[in-house]
Design a protein around this motif. Sequence first.
Motif, PDB file in Angstrom:
ATOM      1  N   LEU A 213       0.812  -1.217   0.000  1.00 18.89           N
ATOM      2  CA  LEU A 213       0.000   0.000   0.000  1.00 18.89           C
ATOM      3  C   LEU A 213       0.846   1.268   0.000  1.00 18.89           C
ATOM      4  O   LEU A 213       0.699   2.111  -0.895  1.00 18.89           O
ATOM      5  N   LEU A 214       1.705   1.435   0.975  1.00 17.05           N
ATOM      6  CA  LEU A 214       2.480   2.676   1.052  1.00 17.05           C
ATOM      7  C   LEU A 214       3.462   2.832  -0.106  1.00 17.05           C
ATOM      8  O   LEU A 214       3.568   3.932  -0.674  1.00 17.05           O
ATOM      9  N   PRO A 215       4.208   1.786  -0.505  1.00 18.72           N
ATOM     10  CA  PRO A 215       5.079   1.947  -1.676  1.00 18.72           C
ATOM     11  C   PRO A 215       4.307   2.361  -2.929  1.00 18.72           C
ATOM     12  O   PRO A 215       4.760   3.233  -3.690  1.00 18.72           O
ATOM     13  N   ALA A 216       3.132   1.756  -3.148  1.00 18.87           N
ATOM     14  CA  ALA A 216       2.334   2.122  -4.324  1.00 18.87           C
ATOM     15  C   ALA A 216       1.823   3.552  -4.202  1.00 18.87           C
ATOM     16  O   ALA A 216       1.785   4.301  -5.191  1.00 18.87           O
ATOM     17  N   ALA A 217       1.430   3.958  -2.985  1.00 18.61           N
ATOM     18  CA  ALA A 217       0.955   5.328  -2.775  1.00 18.61           C
ATOM     19  C   ALA A 217       2.073   6.332  -3.040  1.00 18.61           C
ATOM     20  O   ALA A 217       1.845   7.394  -3.636  1.00 18.61           O
ATOM     21  N   ARG A 218       3.283   6.020  -2.590  1.00 16.08           N
ATOM     22  CA  ARG A 218       4.423   6.920  -2.827  1.00 16.08           C
ATOM     23  C   ARG A 218       4.727   7.019  -4.315  1.00 16.08           C
ATOM     24  O   ARG A 218       5.049   8.097  -4.833  1.00 16.08           O
ATOM     25  N   GLN A 219       4.609   5.903  -5.023  1.00 13.05           N
ATOM     26  CA  GLN A 219       4.853   5.922  -6.472  1.00 13.05           C
ATOM     27  C   GLN A 219       3.788   6.748  -7.176  1.00 13.05           C
ATOM     28  O   GLN A 219       4.094   7.528  -8.090  1.00 13.05           O
ATOM     29  N   LEU A 220       2.534   6.590  -6.748  1.00 13.51           N
ATOM     30  CA  LEU A 220       1.464   7.402  -7.332  1.00 13.51           C
ATOM     31  C   LEU A 220       1.711   8.881  -7.066  1.00 13.51           C
ATOM     32  O   LEU A 220       1.537   9.722  -7.964  1.00 13.51           O
ATOM     33  N   GLN A 221       2.140   9.213  -5.869  1.00 15.59           N
ATOM     34  CA  GLN A 221       2.409  10.611  -5.529  1.00 15.59           C
ATOM     35  C   GLN A 221       3.498  11.188  -6.426  1.00 15.59           C
ATOM     36  O   GLN A 221       3.422  12.335  -6.871  1.00 15.59           O
ATOM     37  N   SER A 222       4.497  10.375  -6.717  1.00 18.56           N
ATOM     38  CA  SER A 222       5.568  10.806  -7.613  1.00 18.56           C
ATOM     39  C   SER A 222       5.048  11.029  -9.025  1.00 18.56           C
ATOM     40  O   SER A 222       5.396  12.019  -9.689  1.00 18.56           O
ATOM     41  N   GLU A 223       4.190  10.113  -9.503  1.00 23.46           N
ATOM     42  CA  GLU A 223       3.599  10.258 -10.834  1.00 23.46           C
ATOM     43  C   GLU A 223       2.725  11.508 -10.911  1.00 23.46           C
ATOM     44  O   GLU A 223       2.750  12.245 -11.905  1.00 23.46           O
ATOM     45  N   ILE A 224       1.957  11.755  -9.858  1.00 26.66           N
ATOM     46  CA  ILE A 224       1.102  12.950  -9.824  1.00 26.66           C
ATOM     47  C   ILE A 224       1.964  14.202  -9.899  1.00 26.66           C
ATOM     48  O   ILE A 224       1.650  15.154 -10.624  1.00 26.66           O
TER      49      ILE A 224
END
Length: 237
Positions: A213-224
């Motif tokens: 969950l958190l690794p994917a959320a951090r990756q999404l935040q980077s993409e955003i």
Amino acid sequence: MRLLETVAGHVYGAPAKQLARETGLALPTTYHLLRTLVHEGYLRRDKGLFFLGEAAERLSSSGARQKRRSTVVDTLAQWRDLLGVPVYYAAYREGEIEVMCVSQTPGTPAVEEWADFRETGHAHAIGQCLLSQLDGEARRDHLDRYPVQPLTPYTVRDNHSLLRRLERMRRMEPVTERQEYALGAVCAAIPLTLGTTAATMAISLPAHQEDRLLPAARQLQSEIGRRLGSLALSISM
């Protein structure tokens, strides 16, 4: 349609004879079509010149909104495929939580909305993220209308506890919830800065994949972060 396109190309208007010449239509046909388009509001006539009317402008505005929405849908789909999780976009508008778009596949299904997302913002990451971006008065107003109610054994227990949690949230940090809205699902939401509008992008995963969950959320935040500039207008649809 050719007449509309041709008129649109003349900011200062154009007379019927010029429009007939540029579209290749016979002059009587052009006059007939122009009269019809004026009557229907797609064109207006002023001193012998024809301009786009209100109906055409509304059509153009609607088309622009559809194009912006298509941009959001395509972007969420790209992130869904990159991360291997469903991706959500939501905003807080006129006192309500609105899930604007969800990108999922049979292999990456979204959380089923078994209880109205608008009324259960206290329980899911999307709602908590949006509420955390509001001021104290707006939060209390929302909870007056949609008070905390337990949905699972993990749901926050009352309004006071939720308000304390929201106050402790750090700005621009992912907001996570674990089985508070639905048993077997964990979620994370990323706050978005869109002027005065509270908005968020979020993801969800089965509870047994919580470590992702958190690794994917951090990756999404980077993409955003990389795309937010180009998406700013589109996600204000």
